[in-house]
Design a protein around this motif. Structure first.
Motif, PDB file in Angstrom:
ATOM      1  N   ALA A 180      43.898  27.979  34.256  1.00  0.00           N
ATOM      2  CA  ALA A 180      42.436  27.862  34.380  1.00  0.00           C
ATOM      3  C   ALA A 180      42.049  26.484  34.912  1.00  0.00           C
ATOM      4  O   ALA A 180      41.157  26.352  35.755  1.00  0.00           O
ATOM      5  N   ARG A 181      42.717  25.456  34.420  1.00  0.00           N
ATOM      6  CA  ARG A 181      42.419  24.106  34.893  1.00  0.00           C
ATOM      7  C   ARG A 181      42.765  23.961  36.376  1.00  0.00           C
ATOM      8  O   ARG A 181      42.003  23.356  37.149  1.00  0.00           O
ATOM      9  N   ALA A 183      42.948  26.401  38.612  1.00  0.00           N
ATOM     10  CA  ALA A 183      42.095  27.262  39.440  1.00  0.00           C
ATOM     11  C   ALA A 183      40.634  26.834  39.408  1.00  0.00           C
ATOM     12  O   ALA A 183      39.855  27.198  40.295  1.00  0.00           O
ATOM     13  N   GLY A 184      40.245  26.112  38.373  1.00  0.00           N
ATOM     14  CA  GLY A 184      38.847  25.700  38.253  1.00  0.00           C
ATOM     15  C   GLY A 184      37.944  26.825  37.831  1.00  0.00           C
ATOM     16  O   GLY A 184      36.719  26.744  38.010  1.00  0.00           O
ATOM     17  N   GLN A 185      38.495  27.887  37.271  1.00  0.00           N
ATOM     18  CA  GLN A 185      37.695  29.016  36.798  1.00  0.00           C
ATOM     19  C   GLN A 185      38.426  29.702  35.644  1.00  0.00           C
ATOM     20  O   GLN A 185      39.624  29.493  35.454  1.00  0.00           O
ATOM     21  N   PRO A 186      37.713  30.520  34.862  1.00  0.00           N
ATOM     22  CA  PRO A 186      38.334  31.173  33.712  1.00  0.00           C
ATOM     23  C   PRO A 186      39.503  32.065  34.126  1.00  0.00           C
ATOM     24  O   PRO A 186      39.491  32.685  35.196  1.00  0.00           O
ATOM     25  N   THR A 202      40.936  34.594  27.092  1.00  0.00           N
ATOM     26  CA  THR A 202      40.328  34.008  28.281  1.00  0.00           C
ATOM     27  C   THR A 202      40.245  32.494  28.112  1.00  0.00           C
ATOM     28  O   THR A 202      39.640  32.001  27.156  1.00  0.00           O
ATOM     29  N   SER A 204      39.234  28.734  29.691  1.00  0.00           N
ATOM     30  CA  SER A 204      38.293  28.113  30.620  1.00  0.00           C
ATOM     31  C   SER A 204      38.848  26.779  31.115  1.00  0.00           C
ATOM     32  O   SER A 204      39.692  26.160  30.458  1.00  0.00           O
ATOM     33  N   PRO A 205      38.386  26.329  32.276  1.00  0.00           N
ATOM     34  CA  PRO A 205      38.889  25.063  32.838  1.00  0.00           C
ATOM     35  C   PRO A 205      38.679  23.871  31.915  1.00  0.00           C
ATOM     36  O   PRO A 205      39.432  22.899  31.970  1.00  0.00           O
ATOM     37  N   ASP A 206      37.648  23.931  31.052  1.00  0.00           N
ATOM     38  CA  ASP A 206      37.360  22.805  30.160  1.00  0.00           C
ATOM     39  C   ASP A 206      38.210  22.822  28.891  1.00  0.00           C
ATOM     40  O   ASP A 206      38.033  21.985  28.007  1.00  0.00           O
TER      41      ASP A 206
END
Length: 474
Positions: A180-181, A183-186, A202, A204-206
């Motif tokens: 996710a990090r 790809a910059g998306q979930p 799921t 997330s990038p954060d």
């Protein structure tokens, strides 16, 4: 006050048994069930040969010991809670059938068909939510859940399976977070290990993780294979909880000075009731109990029926949850384990965990391996929790209280190995036959139950004949 101990020389290894503090004036015939306590140094590092035999023997002595007040049995000022908790006022009674202590020995309940086995209905216990102090004097379901005693045979293998499954699931979470990090998306991944699905995650990038899709596992992704709710991650945790709740024996690692500031937390006048080495020995005894084995009936008719029943078992979907085998990559059992947490000794607390290679045990000769070399453990389970009741078939939904955040009608899949020798059945031990137990399955087991009910007598009988081959070898 001093300590009396002894050391047993095994080759070049000295196994030290250090007694609990005793008063010099105590007579030698004082009624104690624990003759001496095991030092932690005796149960760390590789345990094999005579050293392992000595540790397991000590563990069996403690498992079968009928504890007395001189050992520390009873807890006048402590509750049954898993977190050391004081009672509002001390009580005089040693035993309480409801919140405990309710047994002299581990074998008071774990005795069918032998030490380490299951328990009859008369050995049922009453358990609270788990964290509350919860001293209750009623067996009404709003105060506690009544539970039967499961057997412990093969429990070392069961814990090893849970450890590997936990590691797999955590690795999948870690990989999803990295993806996710990057790809910059979930990123959503399916959670699965050893062929068992545990929902989806799921990331997330954060770094946030959506756990709403988890199925049958806690949000920390730790598989907990012990108790009918699946709330204990290790034999060590299970043992420490049971010693306090059922016997009023407080292990030092949870109730000693490190955590509570006193060696006599329950105020019964006995110091250091169970050493960390003692707990390790009880764990070693349980971990080395042989797994149940499928028996081959001598009666030709029974043998044929069981073969037919095994196929019928799979055909109607029973094997989807009661999986005949789960693969295990390593048979090395280390204690403390990787998932032991606060309140139990942890791996960082010792120079090296005690390590037992279960592949060296006689029972390992009977285990088969798959094409990758993994050991196939015949648990007939999946180490996953399922909702097992519904509006029409609700026998297994008869509890009111949740336990450790697990909903009242959700239970860990019961491992069927050994079921032929561990009647009665169900989490309360209130079902006397396998037929009645199958018919009680609702929820996730409803489709298989309905198929069984709709079958003819011969098909149902063959399935029972098959289950009757899943016994505990003696």
């Amino acid at each position: 006050m001093g300590r009396i101990g002894r050391c047993v020389l095994l080759g070049v290894v000295a196994v030290c048994l250090a007694a609990a503090p005793v008063r010099a004036e105590e007579p030698v015939w004082i009624e104690k069930a624990i003759p001496a306590h095991l030092g932690l140094e005796s149960v760390t590092g590789a345990l094999d040969g005579d050293r392992l035999k000595t540790v397991v023997k000590h563990g069996k002595i403690l498992f079968e010991a009928r504890f007395t007040v001189h050992d520390g049995a009873g807890r006048p000022a402590a509750t049954q809670a898993i977190i050391p908790t004081k009672k509002k006022r001390p009580v005089r009674e040693t035993f309480a059938r409801t919140f405990g202590p309710d047994a002299n020995a581990c074998t008071s309940c774990h005795n069918v068909p032998e030490a380490g086995g299951a328990g009859d209905f008369t050995a049922n216990v009453f358990v609270s939510e788990g964290f509350e102090s919860a001293d209750f004097d009623s067996t009404a379901p709003q105060f506690s859940n009544e539970r039967g005693t499961p057997h412990l045979f093969g429990s070392g293998l069961l814990e090893l399976l849970a450890r590997e499954m936990t590691a797999d699931l955590k690795a999948q979470r870690h990989a999803a977070l990295l993806a996710a990090r990057k790809a910059g998306q979930p990123v959503t991944v399916e959670l699965a290990t050893k062929g068992v699905g545990f929902g989806r995650l799921t990331a997330s990038p954060d770094g946030a993780v959506d756990v709403s899709g988890f199925d049958g596992v806690d949000t920390d992704l730790v598989i907990r294979p012990f108790s009918q709710k699946g709330v204990f991650a290790s034999l060590r945790q299970f043992t420490i909880n049971a010693l306090n709740q059922h016997h009023g024996i407080q292990p030092d690692e949870r109730f000693g000075t490190r955590w509570t500031g006193t060696e006599d937390f329950d105020e019964d006048g006995v110091m250091s009731e169970m050493s960390a080495g003692d707990v390790s020995a009880v764990v070693a005894f349980q971990a080395t109990l042989p797994p149940p084995e499928q028996k081959t009936p001598e009666n030709p008719a029974w043998k044929d029926a069981a073969k037919t029943g095994e196929k019928f078992f799979a055909d109607i979907g029973c094997a989807e949850c009661h999986r005949p085998t789960l693969p295990l990559n390593s048979l090395v059992f280390a204690d403390p384990g990787p998932n032991d947490t606060a309140g139990t000794l942890r791996q960082g607390d010792v120079a090296a965990p005690g390590a037992i290679d279960l592949s060296e045990m006689p029972f390992a000769r009977h285990l088969t391996r798959d094409e990758s070399g993994a050991w196939l453990i015949p648990v007939f389970g999946d180490l996953k929790r399922h909702r097992i009741a519904d509006n029409q078939v609700d026998h297994f939904g008869n509890e009111i209280l949740a336990q450790r955040f697990v909903e009242a009608d959700v239970f860990l899949t019961a491992e069927l190995w050994g079921i032929a020798d561990t009647a009665p059945y169900g989490h309360r031990g209130d079902l006397t036959t396998l037929d009645a137990t199958i018919r009680a399955h609702g929820g996730a087991g409803r489709a298989s139950r309905d198929a069984y009910v709709a079958a003819n007598d011969e098909e149902r009988g063959s399935l029972i004949a098959f289950l009757k081959t899943l016994g505990i070898a003696r």
